[in-house]
Design a protein around this motif. Structure first.
Motif, short mmCIF file in Angstrom:
data_model
loop_
_atom_site.label_atom_id
_atom_site.label_comp_id
_atom_site.label_asym_id
_atom_site.label_seq_id
_atom_site.Cartn_x
_atom_site.Cartn_y
_atom_site.Cartn_z
N GLY A 30 0.78 -1.22 0.00
CA GLY A 30 0.00 0.00 0.00
C GLY A 30 0.81 1.27 0.00
N LEU A 31 2.14 1.18 0.00
CA LEU A 31 2.98 2.37 -0.06
C LEU A 31 2.97 2.95 -1.47
CD1 LEU A 31 6.02 1.07 2.02
CD2 LEU A 31 4.28 2.68 2.79
N SER A 32 3.18 4.24 -1.57
CA SER A 32 3.20 4.90 -2.87
C SER A 32 4.40 5.83 -2.97
CB SER A 32 1.91 5.71 -3.09
OG SER A 32 1.98 6.43 -4.30
N LYS A 33 5.16 5.68 -4.03
CA LYS A 33 6.34 6.52 -4.23
C LYS A 33 5.97 7.95 -4.60
CE LYS A 33 6.91 5.09 -9.08
NZ LYS A 33 5.80 4.11 -9.07
N GLU A 34 4.69 8.20 -4.89
CA GLU A 34 4.25 9.54 -5.25
C GLU A 34 3.91 10.40 -4.04
OE1 GLU A 34 4.57 10.57 -8.24
OE2 GLU A 34 5.08 8.58 -9.05
N THR A 35 3.93 9.82 -2.85
CA THR A 35 3.63 10.58 -1.65
C THR A 35 4.85 11.38 -1.21
OG1 THR A 35 4.27 8.73 -0.20
CG2 THR A 35 1.97 8.84 -0.91
N ASP A 36 4.64 12.28 -0.24
CA ASP A 36 5.71 13.13 0.27
C ASP A 36 6.29 12.57 1.56
OD1 ASP A 36 5.24 14.91 -1.82
OD2 ASP A 36 3.68 15.94 -0.67
N LEU A 37 6.27 11.27 1.72
CA LEU A 37 6.74 10.65 2.96
C LEU A 37 8.22 10.89 3.18
CD1 LEU A 37 5.97 8.84 5.36
CD2 LEU A 37 6.54 6.86 3.94
N MET A 38 9.02 10.84 2.11
CA MET A 38 10.46 11.01 2.25
C MET A 38 10.87 12.44 2.55
SD MET A 38 11.90 8.13 2.12
CE MET A 38 11.43 6.45 1.74
#
Length: 209
Positions: free
Chosen positions: A88-96
Motif C-alpha cells: 500500500g505504499l506509494s512513491k508519489e507521496t511526500d513521505l520522504m
C-alpha cells in the motif's frame, strides 16, 4: 595484535560503507529527501565510530555499529518497499520529505539517459509562471535506481554485521586471555617474599690452656 584478516576486512567494509553513504547523501540533498538525509547522517556517524573502534581496539564502539547495522538494514528494506509500492505504499507521496515539500528523488529527472523538459501550458486561465517538467528517454526508472542503492547498502551492512561480530569475539577472547595472565602475575607479585637466612661459617673458639 596485528591486522588480522577479520579486522582488516571490517576496516575495508566500513570504508566502503562510508563512501556509499556519502554518495547517497549528496543525491538525497539534491532531491531534498529529508528522511533519507537524516538516516544517512546517522549512518555516517555510526560507521565512523565502528571504524574507530576497529582501529583502536574498542569493542563497545563496534557493538554500537553492530546494533545500528540491524536498524540500517531495516530502514533500507522499507525504502525498497516504498519505491516498489509494496503493502500500500506509494512513491508519489511526500513521505520522504516529511510532508513538508513536494520534492521527489533526484534520479527522477536526472537518471541515465533522461531528457528533462520544462513545459509551459498554453491554456487560458493558467498563470504564466506555472510549468511542469516532462522527463523522457530514461534508460532505467528512478525507483529502480533507489532500490539498487538500498540493495547495495543492505549487502554491505550484512557483511559488515558478520565481520563485526567476529571481530568482537576476537577482542573478547584476547581480553580474557590478558586478564588471566595478568591475574597470575598479580598473584605471584602479591606473595610475601621468603626470608633468606644467610649462613656464615662460625670460627671455632679455641680452648684456653
Amino acid at each position: 595484535m596485528g591486522c588480522c584478516t577479520g579486522r582488516c576486512t571490517l576496516i575495508f567494509l566500513c570504508s566502503l560503507q562510508l563512501l556509499a553513504a556519502l554518495e547517497r547523501q549528496i543525491f538525497d540533498f539534491l532531491g531534498f529527501q529529508w528522511a533519507p538525509i537524516l538516516g544517512n547522517f546517522l549512518q555516517i556517524i555510526v560507521v565512523i565510530l565502528g571504524l574507530f573502534g576497529t582501529i583502536q581496539f574498542r569493542p563497545r564502539y563496534i557493538v554500537v555499529y553492530t546494533v545500528w547495522t540491524a536498524l540500517w538494514v531495516t530502514w533500507n528494506v522499507f525504502i525498497i518497499c516504498f519505491y516498489l509500492e509494496v503493502g500500500g505504499l506509494s512513491k508519489e507521496t511526500d513521505l520522504m520529505t516529511f510532508n513538508i515539500s513536494m520534492h521527489r528523488s533526484w534520479w527522477r529527472e536526472h537518471g541515465p539517459g533522461c531528457i528533462r523538459r520544462v513545459v509551459r501550458p498554453s491554456s487560458p486561465g493558467i498563470l504564466e509562471d506555472y510549468s511542469y517538467v516532462s522527463v523522457t528517454g530514461c534508460i532505467i526508472d528512478f525507483q529502480y535506481l533507489e532500490v539498487i542503492h538500498s540493495a547495495i547498502q543492505i549487502l554491505l551492512s550484512l557483511i559488515g554485521f558478520v565481520y563485526a561480530c567476529y571481530v568482537i569475539s576476537i577482542f573478547m577472547e584476547e581480553e580474557d586471555s590478558f586478564d588471566f595472565i595478568g591475574g597470575l602475575d598479580t598473584y605471584s607479585y602479591r606473595q610475601p617474599p621468603q626470608e633468606h637466612v644467610e649462613l656464615k661459617p662460625v670460627k671455632p673458639v679455641g680452648r684456653s690452656k
